[in-house]
Design a protein around this motif. Sequence first.
Motif, short mmCIF file in Angstrom:
data_model
loop_
_atom_site.label_atom_id
_atom_site.label_comp_id
_atom_site.label_asym_id
_atom_site.label_seq_id
_atom_site.Cartn_x
_atom_site.Cartn_y
_atom_site.Cartn_z
N PRO A 1 -0.57 -21.76 -48.85
CA PRO A 1 -0.58 -20.38 -48.11
C PRO A 1 -0.92 -19.26 -48.94
O PRO A 1 -0.19 -19.15 -50.08
CB PRO A 1 0.79 -20.40 -47.57
CG PRO A 1 1.29 -21.71 -47.54
CD PRO A 1 0.73 -22.23 -48.91
N PRO B 1 6.71 -12.22 -39.22
CA PRO B 1 6.78 -13.35 -39.14
C PRO B 1 6.56 -13.73 -37.53
O PRO B 1 7.09 -12.86 -36.56
CB PRO B 1 7.95 -14.29 -39.71
CG PRO B 1 8.49 -13.45 -40.50
CD PRO B 1 8.33 -11.84 -40.11
N LEU B 2 5.74 -14.71 -37.35
CA LEU B 2 5.82 -14.88 -35.77
C LEU B 2 6.28 -16.14 -35.59
O LEU B 2 6.08 -17.20 -36.37
CB LEU B 2 4.19 -15.17 -35.66
CG LEU B 2 3.29 -13.85 -35.70
CD1 LEU B 2 1.89 -14.06 -35.38
CD2 LEU B 2 3.85 -12.73 -34.56
N VAL B 3 6.89 -16.35 -34.30
CA VAL B 3 7.54 -17.60 -33.78
C VAL B 3 6.53 -18.44 -32.85
O VAL B 3 5.84 -17.69 -32.25
CB VAL B 3 8.92 -17.13 -33.17
CG1 VAL B 3 9.32 -18.44 -32.34
CG2 VAL B 3 9.93 -16.73 -34.29
N VAL C 1 7.99 -21.19 -37.81
CA VAL C 1 7.58 -19.88 -37.90
C VAL C 1 6.44 -19.66 -38.74
O VAL C 1 6.23 -20.50 -39.72
CB VAL C 1 8.93 -19.22 -38.75
CG1 VAL C 1 8.53 -17.60 -38.93
CG2 VAL C 1 10.48 -19.55 -38.48
N VAL C 2 5.54 -18.78 -38.29
CA VAL C 2 4.15 -18.77 -39.08
C VAL C 2 4.43 -17.40 -39.76
O VAL C 2 4.98 -16.31 -39.31
CB VAL C 2 3.09 -18.27 -37.91
CG1 VAL C 2 2.02 -17.94 -38.93
CG2 VAL C 2 3.03 -19.58 -37.05
N THR C 3 4.11 -17.79 -41.33
CA THR C 3 4.39 -16.53 -42.23
C THR C 3 3.14 -16.22 -42.83
O THR C 3 3.11 -15.10 -43.53
CB THR C 3 5.22 -17.02 -43.19
OG1 THR C 3 4.76 -18.35 -43.81
CG2 THR C 3 6.76 -17.23 -42.55
N HIS C 4 1.96 -16.99 -42.85
CA HIS C 4 0.77 -16.42 -43.60
C HIS C 4 -0.46 -16.84 -42.58
O HIS C 4 -0.29 -17.55 -41.58
CB HIS C 4 0.50 -17.47 -44.79
CG HIS C 4 1.73 -16.85 -45.76
ND1 HIS C 4 2.88 -17.59 -45.72
CD2 HIS C 4 1.48 -16.53 -47.14
CE1 HIS C 4 3.49 -17.37 -46.85
NE2 HIS C 4 2.67 -16.63 -47.53
N HIS C 5 -1.50 -16.01 -42.82
CA HIS C 5 -2.48 -16.47 -42.20
C HIS C 5 -3.91 -16.73 -42.89
O HIS C 5 -5.08 -16.51 -42.33
CB HIS C 5 -3.07 -15.07 -41.28
CG HIS C 5 -3.39 -13.70 -42.12
ND1 HIS C 5 -4.66 -13.49 -42.67
CD2 HIS C 5 -2.57 -12.82 -42.59
CE1 HIS C 5 -4.67 -12.43 -43.21
NE2 HIS C 5 -3.46 -11.87 -43.22
N ARG C 6 -3.60 -17.36 -44.02
CA ARG C 6 -4.90 -17.90 -44.58
C ARG C 6 -4.34 -18.81 -45.76
O ARG C 6 -3.29 -18.79 -46.11
CB ARG C 6 -5.59 -16.56 -45.49
CG ARG C 6 -7.09 -16.94 -46.33
CD ARG C 6 -7.45 -15.56 -46.50
NE ARG C 6 -7.12 -14.88 -47.47
CZ ARG C 6 -6.67 -13.42 -47.22
NH1 ARG C 6 -7.46 -12.74 -46.14
NH2 ARG C 6 -6.00 -12.63 -48.15
N LEU D 1 2.18 -12.37 -43.51
CA LEU D 1 2.43 -11.56 -42.28
C LEU D 1 3.43 -10.41 -42.62
O LEU D 1 4.53 -10.84 -42.96
CB LEU D 1 2.69 -12.19 -41.18
CG LEU D 1 1.53 -13.25 -40.58
CD1 LEU D 1 2.10 -14.19 -39.48
CD2 LEU D 1 0.47 -12.70 -40.28
N PRO E 1 6.53 -12.27 -31.81
CA PRO E 1 7.05 -11.58 -32.84
C PRO E 1 8.66 -11.85 -32.89
O PRO E 1 9.29 -11.59 -31.88
CB PRO E 1 6.51 -10.05 -32.77
CG PRO E 1 5.43 -10.12 -31.66
CD PRO E 1 5.49 -11.40 -30.90
N LEU E 2 8.98 -11.99 -34.30
CA LEU E 2 10.49 -12.18 -34.54
C LEU E 2 11.26 -11.19 -33.65
O LEU E 2 12.32 -11.27 -32.97
CB LEU E 2 10.69 -12.05 -35.86
CG LEU E 2 11.90 -12.82 -36.33
CD1 LEU E 2 11.49 -14.35 -36.09
CD2 LEU E 2 11.77 -12.90 -37.96
#
Lengths: 510, 510
Positions: free
Chosen positions: B109, B118-120, B93-98, B115, B73-74
């Motif tokens: 996306p 955002p997840l790194v 950076v991951v910003t979406h899950h679908r 999200l 997590p950021l």
Amino acid sequence: MIKRALPVTREADFAAWYQSVITEADLAEESGVRGCMVIRPWGYGIWERIQRLLDDRIKATGHENCYFPLFIPLSYFEKEAEHVEGFAKEMAVVTHHRLVSDGKGGLTPDPEAKLEEPLVVRPTSETVIGTAFARWIQSWRDLPVLINQWANVVRWEMRTRMFLRTSEFLWQEGHTAHATPQEARDETLKMLEVYREFAETCLALPVVAGEKPENERFPGAVATYSIEAMMQDGKALQAGTSHFLGTNFAHAQNIRFQNAEGQFEHANTTSWGVSTRMIGGVIMVHGDDAGLRVPPRIAPWQIVIVPMLRDAPEDAALVDYCKALQAELAKGVALGEPIRALLDLKPAKAATKRWGWVKKGAPIVIEVGGRDMAGGNVSVIRRDRLYREDGKLDSQVVAKDALVADAAAMLEGIQAGLFEEAHDRLRASIAPVEDWAGVEAMFADATKPGWADVRWSKPTGAALDAVVARLKALKLTIRNAPMGQTGADSGPCIFTGEPAVERVLIGRAY
Amino acid sequence: MIKRALPVTREADFAAWYQSVITEADLAEESGVRGCMVIRPWGYGIWERIQRLLDDRIKATGHENCYFPLFIPLSYFEKEAEHVEGFAKEMAVVTHHRLVSDGKGGLTPDPEAKLEEPLVVRPTSETVIGTAFARWIQSWRDLPVLINQWANVVRWEMRTRMFLRTSEFLWQEGHTAHATPQEARDETLKMLEVYREFAETCLALPVVAGEKPENERFPGAVATYSIEAMMQDGKALQAGTSHFLGTNFAHAQNIRFQNAEGQFEHANTTSWGVSTRMIGGVIMVHGDDAGLRVPPRIAPWQIVIVPMLRDAPEDAALVDYCKALQAELAKGVALGEPIRALLDLKPAKAATKRWGWVKKGAPIVIEVGGRDMAGGNVSVIRRDRLYREDGKLDSQVVAKDALVADAAAMLEGIQAGLFEEAHDRLRASIAPVEDWAGVEAMFADATKPGWADVRWSKPTGAALDAVVARLKALKLTIRNAPMGQTGADSGPCIFTGEPAVERVLIGRAY
């Protein structure tokens, strides 16, 4: 009268018991990152053993390991419609490659660093590996291509459960390409058999190998096979799958070769995988109310020696005695490998350490106190026979030399015993059922129902949808159609009444 | 007169030569995903050998393997200012899950699946592992914590080069926590020494272990140490680093323990890592104009047997002869492990296979033809002595039994010889330089300049910035201050003129 049990028993609440084994055996824990776990040393040590033993088998059958990118461009997925349909809903998507200050003391994805094409974090690698296959394969001489990778994959799960269903998990994925459909089908079944043998030999996990019904196929596959294991609560765990992909992915990714006659053909491909989910299966098959029991073949430490130290001058001699024991044990060979023996010298009370190793499921725990040493003895606890009939801990004093001489046979006995116990349970939990009413009756009682073994006519399309809906209402699924059916056993399909073509197993599943 | 050389020589264009070794030896290739490579079986096989040999050393020094989440997590990064400053510019950076349909036949996306935080994708795991340490560590009894993980990490690089600098790479990262700064410093240096010994023993890579200057420290570290290797073009490759982190991360992540007196203290932590970059070093140190030369300890196959098949009835006897040879070789032990011998039966011409294995750098290639077999002989090519003085291939006919008897010594000789050759080059490429003018003169000539060994006063702050700027103008960096300096050798700093406190190595680097 079982002392020192976990906070909850299997009987009282199987799901809570499962969670408590994971915690009390130090296998894994929540990470603070949604749906992702931390695999702790004992859990990861079991995974390393699984990797080593399965990797040997994958290599022995002619496969080589490679490594492909974590990130897959969106456009790769768009080529195989069924495949993307199957995974689009659970994909983690990378959209930016830089962070900047958000002006409030925090960070935010930099709008200036947005990717032109979003990247998907691989949920499985058919698309990116197929793209490589298209580069590698030109001629029939390049076939077969037999590769495997050990990797992490991400499927964004809404409801997660440690080891069984996590957003990120570890696995191996094999991918192969062949000149003919027959060769690819043979490969698919060969790897299914590798998984079956591995699960039974190494994990002591009896499984049923068979073909999944059409509605449970891997997205994009022509046929999917699985190994299914029986958990102690009567539910199924799909513990590994092997897919015959036909030319579906070859068409989508242009994997073509020139045959011996100079004509172009599409290759036939396969894929197959097992994951850290297997550890969930080991817990739910071999665990008891005192914690985990790890089959010796996959135990990071098979024998743990705990000296009963007293912070006294005699401790030094006791440690020497235990070191000598460890060295003697390590010279032994059990189950085809050197025995893995640990001397636990961590600063904690001996009783705490003993129960820690019992909960972790080390196959043999040896305690050595001053009196044991004086008599040339050790006190031995076998994890598979923890308690005597009277409920007392079954700790047996034996001569050190006898223990060293017996250790290999003892470990082999534990491995075989765990398998037999699970195998007896599997067999006792599968019941032939003649009609749909029988299925309803069997699963009306929710306690450890096991699996129903029924005849069916293998319907497709709308007829299959109707079957799936009827099963779903009872929270049931078709697990697989076991291999090796002779077809001799005929009768009506329990769903359609038409003549059955095979038997399938029905059950609840993880 | 060297035949069958790579398309380009080291002398003509070192960078192009490096790339051609990777291609011709089937080590890796571009994946189609920006900055990410596919590691092919021969390249990955070398990595597996590196993993096995280094993992043994990491475990032998008391560390246990774990696995931590890929996503961070950021907010975890925001806690250590220097650390995030060092990595923010190159984070995926991951910003979406679908994904959903974009209405134009493609995917995009899903805005509904953004999200909250955002997840790194981990560039390194201090933050997420530190968070776990804070949970695990309560008392001095819990220390030290000594763990390691093998994982993929992502640093979004603008200019990538296979193995040396890729957006995704594979590595191990060790992370430890200790009760005192001294213990943590000792650990940092212990692992530096493990890396030095591993590089020299296993990779045959002579290195200089030393401390990096302040400006080259890992973001958030108190001190960073490295091993530096000398490439054949005179440039340095940082092949591994070990960091003493003091209490910086412990403060950011609240890693505290109660000491024996019941007071709370922050733990001292370390981290250390090596990566697939090492394979780049092996190529640039041991490669020659015919391809790669793999040191026997890390060669997936140490001896490759190529039968000269003719699609004739005699082939069967020749294959049997080669199988017997392979079995005899595999019984031998070289460099402490069973000899790894492959019989290459792929459908290709023997000469093509021979040159393929030469380019891949298999230490010994054995060809067996009908005449060899008739005389009980084999034809042996040593990869480290490929050509005779007259430029012809040095293929020696020897009795099969003599080869079997000599194989272990031959492999040990190749391992030692590769190290010696590289070590001589390293020593010859380091020149003591007395003043700045000497540095300018040394690096004015761009051909394989090597490293300058100079005195410096270890300036800090603005004075250090000035030194770094002067070096940068000549494309130079301080590599490290070698360990084990006695301080006896005094004189003025070549930069500041002040009394020097130590010697440092200056060079160009990858």
